[in-house]
Scaffold this active site. Structure first.
Site, PDB file in Angstrom:
ATOM      1  CG  HIS A 160      49.896  87.987  32.083  1.00 36.08           C
ATOM      2  ND1 HIS A 160      49.841  86.863  32.862  1.00 36.08           N
ATOM      3  CD2 HIS A 160      50.379  87.590  30.878  1.00 36.08           C
ATOM      4  CE1 HIS A 160      50.274  85.825  32.167  1.00 36.08           C
ATOM      5  NE2 HIS A 160      50.619  86.233  30.961  1.00 36.08           N
ATOM      6  CB  CYS A 247      45.903  83.165  36.060  1.00 36.45           C
ATOM      7  SG  CYS A 247      46.387  82.935  37.744  1.00 36.45           S
TER       8      CYS A 247
HETATM    9  C1  CIR Z   1      53.595  81.780  33.923  1.00 29.48           C
HETATM   10  O1  CIR Z   1      54.625  82.429  34.105  1.00 29.48           O
HETATM   11  O2  CIR Z   1      53.111  81.630  32.805  1.00 29.48           O
HETATM   12  C2  CIR Z   1      52.937  81.150  35.124  1.00 29.48           C
HETATM   13  N1  CIR Z   1      53.928  80.737  36.064  1.00 29.48           N
HETATM   14  C3  CIR Z   1      51.973  82.111  35.784  1.00 29.48           C
HETATM   15  C4  CIR Z   1      50.842  82.487  34.879  1.00 29.48           C
HETATM   16  C5  CIR Z   1      49.837  83.345  35.561  1.00 29.48           C
HETATM   17  N2  CIR Z   1      48.803  83.683  34.653  1.00 29.48           N
HETATM   18  C6  CIR Z   1      48.000  84.715  34.790  1.00 29.48           C
HETATM   19  O3  CIR Z   1      48.123  85.478  35.726  1.00 29.48           O
HETATM   20  N3  CIR Z   1      47.095  84.898  33.853  1.00 29.48           N
END
Ligand code: CIR
Length: 255
Positions: A160, A247
């Site tokens: 991201h 996140c």
């Molecule tokens: C994903 O791949 O969607 C989750 N395992 C990790 C998401 C992390 N989100 C973020 O950094 N905003």
């Protein structure tokens, strides 16, 4: 008053999405203890923490940042780029409707909140594997009437935009220049991560404090040398799920 919405760690987190990391065993109890300590750090930073119950059938649901963008004026429920994460949105929308009018990103748009970096009235959105042009355009259409600009920013090598750049202090961004072209943030003061810590660009600025993973001591030294003190948290188990500190919460002004 700041509100921080969080969600407990799913019992199914072992089946999380992984894009750039190899799968490692995640200790669920340890992940939950780390998550509670993270919530305490949010409370110390002045947030009222609304901690939602874990959703054991949705492995990545602890990462609430990805399913919504909350502006002062409106909340936008996203359409996550990973299909396995789309059912998370129906679980956040009713919660947000207690605080804001809620709108939704529609197909074919995809957008992950982890790609959305809001700096005042400027919104930067990562052009990543998770967020597409339709998602960015829909966000622009919702936000511009409130005076926001929305700018797409290419990212490479990471999940991201906020893996690559976050706000570390007012007017200051912490950036990994290998993953994003920092010139997009040219009028801000830039602090580069230590190249030995590629994941170190994700910090959570809240209530004047920078909540920051304790696993990046070299970059922490750079921050401190720039006069930015950090509130360290251990998120090592959540990092195995490709998560970080922004996140795990949605932070916004209460009404
Ligand atoms: C994903 O791949 O969607 C989750 N395992 C990790 C998401 C992390 N989100 C973020 O950094 N905003």
């Amino acid at each position: 008053m700041l509100i921080a919405i969080t969600r407990g760690v799913s019992a199914g987190i072992a089946a999380c999405e992984l894009t750039h990391l190899d799968r490692q065993a995640i200790d669920l109890e340890r992940a939950r203890a780390q998550h509670r300590a993270y919530e305490e750090a949010l409370a110390r930073a002045g947030c009222r923490v609304e901690s939602l119950p874990a959703l054991d059938d949705l492995p990545d649901s602890v990462f609430v940042e990805d399913v919504a963008i909350v502006l002062d004026e409106i909340a936008i429920v996203t359409r996550p780029g990973a299909e396995s994460r789309r059912p998370e949105t129906a679980r956040i929308a009713p919660v947000l409707s207690n605080y804001r009018r809620v709108t939704f990103i529609q197909a074919p748009g995809t957008l992950d909140g982890g790609d959305v970096l809001t700096l005042g009235r400027r919104i930067f959105v990562g052009q990543s594997g998770r967020s597409n042009e339709s998602g960015i355009e829909q966000l622009r259409a919702v936000a511009w009437p409130y005076g926001y600009t929305v700018t797409g920013v290419p990212v490479r090598g990471c999940l991201h935009l906020k893996s690559a750049v976050t706000e570390a202090a007012p007017g200051v961004v912490l950036v990994n220049p290998a993953w994003v072209d920092a010139t997009a943030f040219g009028d801000m003061r830039l602090i580069e991560i230590d190249p030995e810590e590629p994941y170190a660009a994700n910090g959570l600025l809240v209530g004047g404090r920078l909540i920051y993973p304790e696993s990046f001591p070299r970059t922490r030294k750079r921050l401190e040398a720039a006069g930015i003190s950090v509130e360290p948290v251990d998120v090592s188990e959540l990092q195995k799920a490709e998560g970080a500190v922004t996140c795990c919460s949605l932070v916004f002004a209460g009404v």
